[in-house]
Every structure is written in C-alpha cells, then in structure tokens.
Design a protein around this motif. Structure first.
Motif, PDB file in Angstrom:
ATOM      1  N   PHE A 286       3.568   8.906  -4.536  1.00 24.68           N
ATOM      2  CA  PHE A 286       3.334   7.622  -4.263  1.00 24.68           C
ATOM      3  C   PHE A 286       1.923   7.098  -3.743  1.00 24.68           C
ATOM      4  CE2 PHE A 286       8.008   8.595  -4.536  1.00 24.68           C
ATOM      5  CZ  PHE A 286       8.432   7.497  -5.296  1.00 24.68           C
ATOM      6  N   GLU A 287       1.388   6.190  -4.279  1.00 30.22           N
ATOM      7  CA  GLU A 287       0.440   5.747  -3.790  1.00 30.22           C
ATOM      8  C   GLU A 287       0.478   4.749  -2.829  1.00 30.22           C
ATOM      9  OE1 GLU A 287      -3.061   5.323  -6.813  1.00 30.22           O
ATOM     10  OE2 GLU A 287      -2.512   7.234  -7.746  1.00 30.22           O
ATOM     11  N   VAL A 288      -0.233   4.482  -1.555  1.00 32.09           N
ATOM     12  CA  VAL A 288       0.070   3.358  -0.864  1.00 32.09           C
ATOM     13  C   VAL A 288      -1.527   3.078  -0.472  1.00 32.09           C
ATOM     14  CG1 VAL A 288       2.146   3.939   0.028  1.00 32.09           C
ATOM     15  CG2 VAL A 288       0.069   4.760   1.475  1.00 32.09           C
TER      16      VAL A 288
ATOM     17  N   VAL B  43      -5.654  11.698  -0.793  1.00 36.14           N
ATOM     18  CA  VAL B  43      -6.476  10.577  -0.417  1.00 36.14           C
ATOM     19  C   VAL B  43      -7.203  10.177  -2.038  1.00 36.14           C
ATOM     20  CG1 VAL B  43      -9.092   9.865   0.032  1.00 36.14           C
ATOM     21  CG2 VAL B  43      -6.951  10.440   1.918  1.00 36.14           C
ATOM     22  N   LYS B  44      -7.383   8.840  -2.171  1.00 36.41           N
ATOM     23  CA  LYS B  44      -8.011   8.299  -3.621  1.00 36.41           C
ATOM     24  C   LYS B  44      -9.355   7.873  -3.046  1.00 36.41           C
ATOM     25  CE  LYS B  44      -5.730   7.867  -7.236  1.00 36.41           C
ATOM     26  NZ  LYS B  44      -4.791   7.337  -8.323  1.00 36.41           N
ATOM     27  N   ILE B  45     -10.358   8.270  -3.228  1.00 41.90           N
ATOM     28  CA  ILE B  45     -11.642   7.627  -2.663  1.00 41.90           C
ATOM     29  C   ILE B  45     -12.009   6.580  -3.632  1.00 41.90           C
ATOM     30  CG2 ILE B  45     -13.209   9.196  -3.813  1.00 41.90           C
ATOM     31  CD1 ILE B  45     -14.937   8.487  -1.151  1.00 41.90           C
TER      32      ILE B  45
ATOM     33  N   VAL C 120      -0.651  11.871 -14.033  1.00 43.30           N
ATOM     34  CA  VAL C 120      -1.031  10.528 -14.429  1.00 43.30           C
ATOM     35  C   VAL C 120      -0.533   9.550 -13.499  1.00 43.30           C
ATOM     36  CG1 VAL C 120      -0.920  11.539 -16.852  1.00 43.30           C
ATOM     37  CG2 VAL C 120       1.263  10.559 -15.990  1.00 43.30           C
ATOM     38  N   GLU C 121      -1.466   8.686 -13.487  1.00 38.94           N
ATOM     39  CA  GLU C 121      -0.974   7.336 -12.594  1.00 38.94           C
ATOM     40  C   GLU C 121      -0.534   6.369 -13.668  1.00 38.94           C
ATOM     41  OE1 GLU C 121      -4.183   5.312 -10.322  1.00 38.94           O
ATOM     42  OE2 GLU C 121      -2.836   3.760  -9.640  1.00 38.94           O
ATOM     43  N   ALA C 122       0.730   5.869 -13.003  1.00 42.59           N
ATOM     44  CA  ALA C 122       1.244   4.885 -13.847  1.00 42.59           C
ATOM     45  C   ALA C 122       0.884   3.659 -13.346  1.00 42.59           C
ATOM     46  CB  ALA C 122       2.650   4.741 -13.459  1.00 42.59           C
TER      47      ALA C 122
ATOM     48  N   PHE D 259       2.828   6.780  -8.721  1.00 38.14           N
ATOM     49  CA  PHE D 259       3.324   5.660  -8.704  1.00 38.14           C
ATOM     50  C   PHE D 259       2.812   4.523  -7.546  1.00 38.14           C
ATOM     51  CE2 PHE D 259       6.835   2.331  -7.790  1.00 38.14           C
ATOM     52  CZ  PHE D 259       6.967   2.044  -9.222  1.00 38.14           C
ATOM     53  N   ASN D 260       2.407   3.412  -7.883  1.00 45.21           N
ATOM     54  CA  ASN D 260       1.939   2.432  -6.825  1.00 45.21           C
ATOM     55  C   ASN D 260       2.746   1.795  -6.032  1.00 45.21           C
ATOM     56  OD1 ASN D 260      -1.264   2.636  -7.171  1.00 45.21           O
ATOM     57  ND2 ASN D 260      -0.473   2.411  -9.452  1.00 45.21           N
ATOM     58  N   LEU D 261       3.143   1.755  -4.975  1.00 42.01           N
ATOM     59  CA  LEU D 261       3.813   0.985  -3.874  1.00 42.01           C
ATOM     60  C   LEU D 261       2.859  -0.104  -3.407  1.00 42.01           C
ATOM     61  CD1 LEU D 261       5.945   3.655  -2.126  1.00 42.01           C
ATOM     62  CD2 LEU D 261       6.489   2.204  -4.187  1.00 42.01           C
TER      63      LEU D 261
ATOM     64  N   LEU E 191      -2.986   7.918  -0.049  1.00 45.09           N
ATOM     65  CA  LEU E 191      -3.766   6.855   0.540  1.00 45.09           C
ATOM     66  C   LEU E 191      -4.819   6.376  -0.620  1.00 45.09           C
ATOM     67  CD1 LEU E 191      -3.556   5.297   3.182  1.00 45.09           C
ATOM     68  CD2 LEU E 191      -5.646   6.394   3.937  1.00 45.09           C
ATOM     69  N   ASP E 192      -4.329   5.319  -1.254  1.00 48.35           N
ATOM     70  CA  ASP E 192      -5.283   4.597  -2.413  1.00 48.35           C
ATOM     71  C   ASP E 192      -6.363   3.767  -1.800  1.00 48.35           C
ATOM     72  OD1 ASP E 192      -5.722   4.096  -4.915  1.00 48.35           O
ATOM     73  OD2 ASP E 192      -4.109   3.035  -5.313  1.00 48.35           O
ATOM     74  N   ASP E 193      -7.426   3.533  -2.539  1.00 45.07           N
ATOM     75  CA  ASP E 193      -8.463   2.543  -2.238  1.00 45.07           C
ATOM     76  C   ASP E 193      -9.235   3.151  -1.110  1.00 45.07           C
ATOM     77  OD1 ASP E 193      -7.733   1.560  -4.414  1.00 45.07           O
ATOM     78  OD2 ASP E 193      -6.880  -0.254  -3.650  1.00 45.07           O
TER      79      ASP E 193
ATOM     80  N   ALA F  31     -11.191  11.564  -6.712  1.00 46.02           N
ATOM     81  CA  ALA F  31     -12.294  10.614  -6.792  1.00 46.02           C
ATOM     82  C   ALA F  31     -12.025   9.743  -7.875  1.00 46.02           C
ATOM     83  CB  ALA F  31     -13.547  10.861  -7.428  1.00 46.02           C
ATOM     84  N   GLU F  32     -11.980   8.037  -7.817  1.00 43.74           N
ATOM     85  CA  GLU F  32     -11.309   7.279  -8.611  1.00 43.74           C
ATOM     86  C   GLU F  32     -12.590   6.651  -9.348  1.00 43.74           C
ATOM     87  OE1 GLU F  32      -7.531   4.624  -7.921  1.00 43.74           O
ATOM     88  OE2 GLU F  32      -9.190   4.396  -6.218  1.00 43.74           O
ATOM     89  N   GLY F  33     -12.313   6.151 -10.593  1.00 46.02           N
ATOM     90  CA  GLY F  33     -13.384   5.343 -10.987  1.00 46.02           C
ATOM     91  C   GLY F  33     -14.739   5.983 -11.606  1.00 46.02           C
TER      92      GLY F  33
HETATM   93 CA    CA Z   1      -3.349   3.165  -7.476  1.00 46.74          CA
END
Ligand code: CA
Ligand code: C2E
Ligand code: CA
Ligand code: CA
Length: 273
Positions: free
Chosen positions: A144-146, A195-197, A57-59, A112-114, A174-176, A230-232
């Motif tokens: 950790f998402e960067v 990787v989060k596309i 789960v993403e916070a 968790f997002n940094l 690696l986010d976005d 895959a995000e979104g």
């Molecule tokens: Ca994120």
C-alpha cells in the motif's frame, strides 16, 4: 497548465484535446458515474535492476467517462477526496487490484495507492482490511502506497492505519518521498518498509549536489532497512548513475509506461523470452 486554470480541472475529451472544466461539473459527473464500469487500473512495472526481475506492479487508476472521455487521476482523485466519493472509489479500485494480483505470477507484488482520506478514515480502513482478507490473495504480495503529504495531514491516524496494514502482513511504502516536510522523523516513527523517492529528484542524477542527495537518501534507507525505489526513471544514464549510488529498484518510462493487464502479460512474456 494546472497552475493557470483557476480552480478548474483538466480533462481530456474523446478527441484527445485538453479541456478545462469546473470542479463542480466534474464532481457531478463522477457522482453519477458507474464506477465499476468506468474505472480501470493501468499497471506499471517496478523492476529489480540488479536481477532484472519484476518485483511489483503499481496499479494506477484510469477513468474513461462516456461523457468526458479520459480524465487524469490527479484531477478525479482530488475531486473524489473533496466530495466524499473516495471511500467508494477506493473500494472499487481495490477489488479490481486484488483480481489482478490473483492473476499475476506469485513473485510479483501488487502496489496500490491509498489517499489521504483513506488512511484517516476508520470505516474505509476496516473495509480495506475485510476485502483483503476475503480475497484469498496472500497479504505479503500487497504493497500500500501512502504519500508523505497524506501522512502529515493526520499523523496519528496515518500511523494507526499503517500499523493495521502491516499487522495483516502487507507492505507499506511512503510515496513521493522528499516532497513533504520532516521526512526524517516520519521515516523513523512509521512502520513503513519501503520508500519511493519522488521523480522530481531524478534530474539530480546530472549534478554533484543532486547525486549527493540521492546517495544520502539511499544510505538512510539502508540504515533503517527500508527498501528504496526510484520513481520516474526515464533514461539509461539515470539507471546507471542510480545503480552506482546503490539503488536497486526502479520504476519509470525507461522500463515501461503504465499499461492494461493484457499488455502487461505480453510485456512480461517478452522479457521471459
Ligand atoms: Ca504511487
Ligand atoms: P503517483 O502515485 O506518484 O504515481 C506515479 C505517476 O507518475 C503516475 O501518474 C505515472 O504514470 C507517472 N510516471 C511513471 N513513470 C514516469 C516517468 O518515468 N516519468 C514521468 N514524468 N511520469 C511517470 P498517473 O498515473 O497520472 O497518476 C498520478 C497520481 O494520481 C499518482 O501519483 C497518485 O498520486 C494518483 N493516483 C493514481 N491512481 C490512484 C489510485 O488508485 N488511488 C489514489 N488514491 N491515487 C491514485
Ligand atoms: Ca509517487
Ligand atoms: Ca505523485
């Protein structure tokens, strides 16, 4: 819209009307805020589409200000970054995130997002490491998402911070992905394992060129043994197309919106049944 508010910041008042206020006023309110009381985390599942399980789960940070009402994270994170408040904010949020991780089933990771500040600030990184180690939460359950953009701002510092987190046993995503520059060399040089596309690529499911792009990102990740998320993801048809393209992990409104911990527990229980 954000583009048209000329340096102002979008906030939502208690009556849910969108309002624009100056960044200065928002900064002053954030500075005076009781972060521990006013901040909380909303949780969004990341689903393994092949097995139907919840992988993580993403916070996502939420600020309910007694003065301003709900302020979206895109607004207050940017203000916190600019005004030296990010260190304290990240540590308040991480403490809450670790508490949530401890209450989740062991097979579900917590992501968790940094921010750019965090991964370029040695004192912040040391405080993060100390908090993780004191928490008793198994480091391998933490991601950790960067963002790519944050990494580009100071690549050497980012690389160092990512190595530090990986040496603890944490995962780093690696986010976005796809929204920054020279993504390929970054993928190669950074010890990331996920990787989060970015969600802006999802409408590409509907076109030949979009699908080719999604397919080549997936192939690149496979060749580097990087987990690809895959995000979104918003529709059934996106899920089936992405699955045909080899995608396995999905996050988006199609599965669930971000929600409070109690709602997540109910959502998880309903899937079990
Ligand atoms: Ca994120
Ligand atoms: P992000 O890390 O890329 O988080 C994903 C954003 O996409 C979240 O917005 C989420 O609610 C939204 N989203 C999820 N699924 C869908 C979907 O299917 N369609 C669409 N259109 N959107 C979807 P949110 O919660 O407003 O967060 C916005 C950004 O604020 C985050 O983007 C992240 O960059 C930042 N942020 C949020 N929480 C934190 C935090 O604790 N620390 C830091 N440093 N940044 C945070
Ligand atoms: Ca993202
Ligand atoms: Ca984003």
């Amino acid at each position: 819209s954000k583009a048209s508010n000329r340096g102002g910041v979008t906030v939502y008042s208690a009556d849910h009307e969108t309002k624009i206020m100056s960044a200065k006023a928002l900064e002053a309110t954030l500075r005076a805020a009781d972060l521990d009381a006013e901040m909380h985390l909303s949780l969004q599942p990341i689903v393994n589409g092949r097995h139907g399980t919840v992988a993580a789960v993403e916070a996502l940070a939420r600020w309910t200000s007694p003065i301003l009402g709900n302020v979206p994270p895109d607004s207050f994170i940017a203000v916190a970054e600019r005004s030296g408040l990010m260190h304290d904010l990240t540590l308040v949020l991480l403490k809450k995130a670790l508490g949530i991780a401890a209450r989740l089933p062991g097979e579900i990771k917590l992501s968790f997002n940094l921010s750019a500040h965090d991964i370029t600030s040695p004192p912040t990184m040391l405080a993060i490491v100390a908090m993780v180690q004191r928490s008793g939460v198994d480091a391998t359950r933490l991601i950790f998402e960067v963002t790519e953009t944050a990494v580009i701002r100071d690549f050497n510092a980012a690389e160092h911070s990512i190595r530090l987190l990986r040496s603890l046993g944490c995962h780093v995503a690696l986010d976005d992905f796809g929204t920054g520059y020279s993504s390929l060399s970054h993928l190669h040089r950074l010890p990331i394992d996920r990787v989060k596309i970015d969600r802006s690529f999802m409408p590409g499911c509907n076109s030949e060129t979009g699908r080719n792009l999604l397919r080549s990102v997936r192939a690149l990740c496979t060749s580097m043994e990087i987990v690809c998320i895959a995000e979104g993801v918003e529709t059934d048809s996106q899920v089936s197309i992405l699955r045909q393209l080899g995608y396995e992990f999905f996050q988006g409104y199609h599965y669930a919106r971000p929600m409070p911990f109690e709602a997540l527990e109910e959502w998880l229980a309903a899937r079990e049944a």
